[in-house]
Design a protein around this motif. Structure first.
Motif, PDB file in Angstrom:
ATOM      1  N   ILE A  44      -2.884 -30.169  -6.797  1.00  0.00           N
ATOM      2  CA  ILE A  44      -1.916 -31.252  -6.628  1.00  0.00           C
ATOM      3  C   ILE A  44      -1.225 -31.094  -5.280  1.00  0.00           C
ATOM      4  CG2 ILE A  44      -1.506 -31.635  -9.086  1.00  0.00           C
ATOM      5  CD1 ILE A  44       1.106 -30.020  -8.805  1.00  0.00           C
ATOM      6  N   ASP A  45      -0.687 -32.196  -4.758  1.00  0.00           N
ATOM      7  CA  ASP A  45       0.050 -32.127  -3.497  1.00  0.00           C
ATOM      8  C   ASP A  45       1.532 -31.915  -3.773  1.00  0.00           C
ATOM      9  OD1 ASP A  45       1.154 -34.628  -4.197  1.00  0.00           O
ATOM     10  OD2 ASP A  45      -0.017 -35.735  -2.726  1.00  0.00           O
ATOM     11  N   GLY A  46       2.327 -31.904  -2.733  1.00  0.00           N
ATOM     12  CA  GLY A  46       3.759 -31.661  -2.855  1.00  0.00           C
ATOM     13  C   GLY A  46       4.511 -32.705  -3.647  1.00  0.00           C
ATOM     14  N   ASP A  47       3.925 -33.888  -3.806  1.00  0.00           N
ATOM     15  CA  ASP A  47       4.541 -34.958  -4.598  1.00  0.00           C
ATOM     16  C   ASP A  47       3.973 -35.013  -6.010  1.00  0.00           C
ATOM     17  OD1 ASP A  47       6.177 -35.824  -2.487  1.00  0.00           O
ATOM     18  OD2 ASP A  47       4.530 -37.012  -1.648  1.00  0.00           O
ATOM     19  N   THR A  48       3.230 -33.997  -6.394  1.00  0.00           N
ATOM     20  CA  THR A  48       2.564 -33.820  -7.697  1.00  0.00           C
ATOM     21  C   THR A  48       1.405 -34.790  -7.935  1.00  0.00           C
ATOM     22  OG1 THR A  48       3.951 -35.197  -9.152  1.00  0.00           O
ATOM     23  CG2 THR A  48       4.709 -32.934  -8.699  1.00  0.00           C
ATOM     24  N   ASN A  49       0.909 -35.442  -6.880  1.00  0.00           N
ATOM     25  CA  ASN A  49      -0.266 -36.297  -7.024  1.00  0.00           C
ATOM     26  C   ASN A  49      -1.511 -35.425  -7.074  1.00  0.00           C
ATOM     27  OD1 ASN A  49       1.132 -38.811  -6.868  1.00  0.00           O
ATOM     28  ND2 ASN A  49       1.364 -38.447  -4.687  1.00  0.00           N
ATOM     29  N   VAL A  50      -2.473 -35.805  -7.895  1.00  0.00           N
ATOM     30  CA  VAL A  50      -3.716 -35.048  -8.023  1.00  0.00           C
ATOM     31  C   VAL A  50      -4.574 -35.304  -6.789  1.00  0.00           C
ATOM     32  CG1 VAL A  50      -5.812 -34.723  -9.388  1.00  0.00           C
ATOM     33  CG2 VAL A  50      -3.627 -35.171 -10.539  1.00  0.00           C
TER      34      VAL A  50
END
Length: 150
Positions: A44-50
């Motif tokens: 996941i990225d820093g914005d919690t997107n997969v």
């Protein structure tokens, strides 16, 4: 107990007269690795997107196909987490903030924890999650998580 072992498949050794920087960033390399992995894993990225999820990860977490999840927020992508009570109920937002992938992202440290994932026909599957923050330019850019069914 789950055993996770990582190895490098290629050595990035610069030759004389070439740049010592890697050809792609750390997040990009992990994304490609996770997408091709046979093991259940997630990035996941820093914005919690997969950013990436393996097919085995989708199956274990009851998420359908990787293309249905990539680009969506982890908790809005169909992941249904329930508590460990006899009559499982959905986790609250306060509890979901403590799951290993999000904890590693926010604490900037390794995180491990058990998750109970609700599938379409079952009360819940217990999953062990081991997460590590992924860095880019000295900052946390995401979290890498490996899962195993208990």
């Amino acid at each position: 107990m789950a055993h996770v072992e990582l190895s490098l498949s290629e050595v990035f050794a610069p030759t004389a007269g070439t740049s010592s920087e890697q050809e792609s960033d750390n997040v990009g390399q992990w994304s490609a690795t996770v997408s091709r992995a046979a093991e259940p894993c997630l990035l996941i990225d820093g914005d919690t997107n997969v950013l990436a999820i393996s097919s085995a990860g989708c199956a274990l977490l009851c998420l359908g196909a990787p293309e249905d999840v990539i680009g969506r927020p982890l908790l809005a992508g169909g992941l249904r987490l329930v508590d460990f009570t006899a009559r499982p109920s959905e986790l609250t937002e306060q509890d979901t903030d403590k799951i290993a992938p999000l904890l590693a992202l926010h604490s900037k440290q390794l995180a491990r924890g058990l998750l109970r994932v609700k599938g379409p026909d079952e009360a819940g599957t217990t999953v062990d999650a081991i997460s590590t923050p992924v860095f880019a330019d000295g900052e946390v850019a995401g979290a890498l998580t490996f899962f195993s069914k208990i």
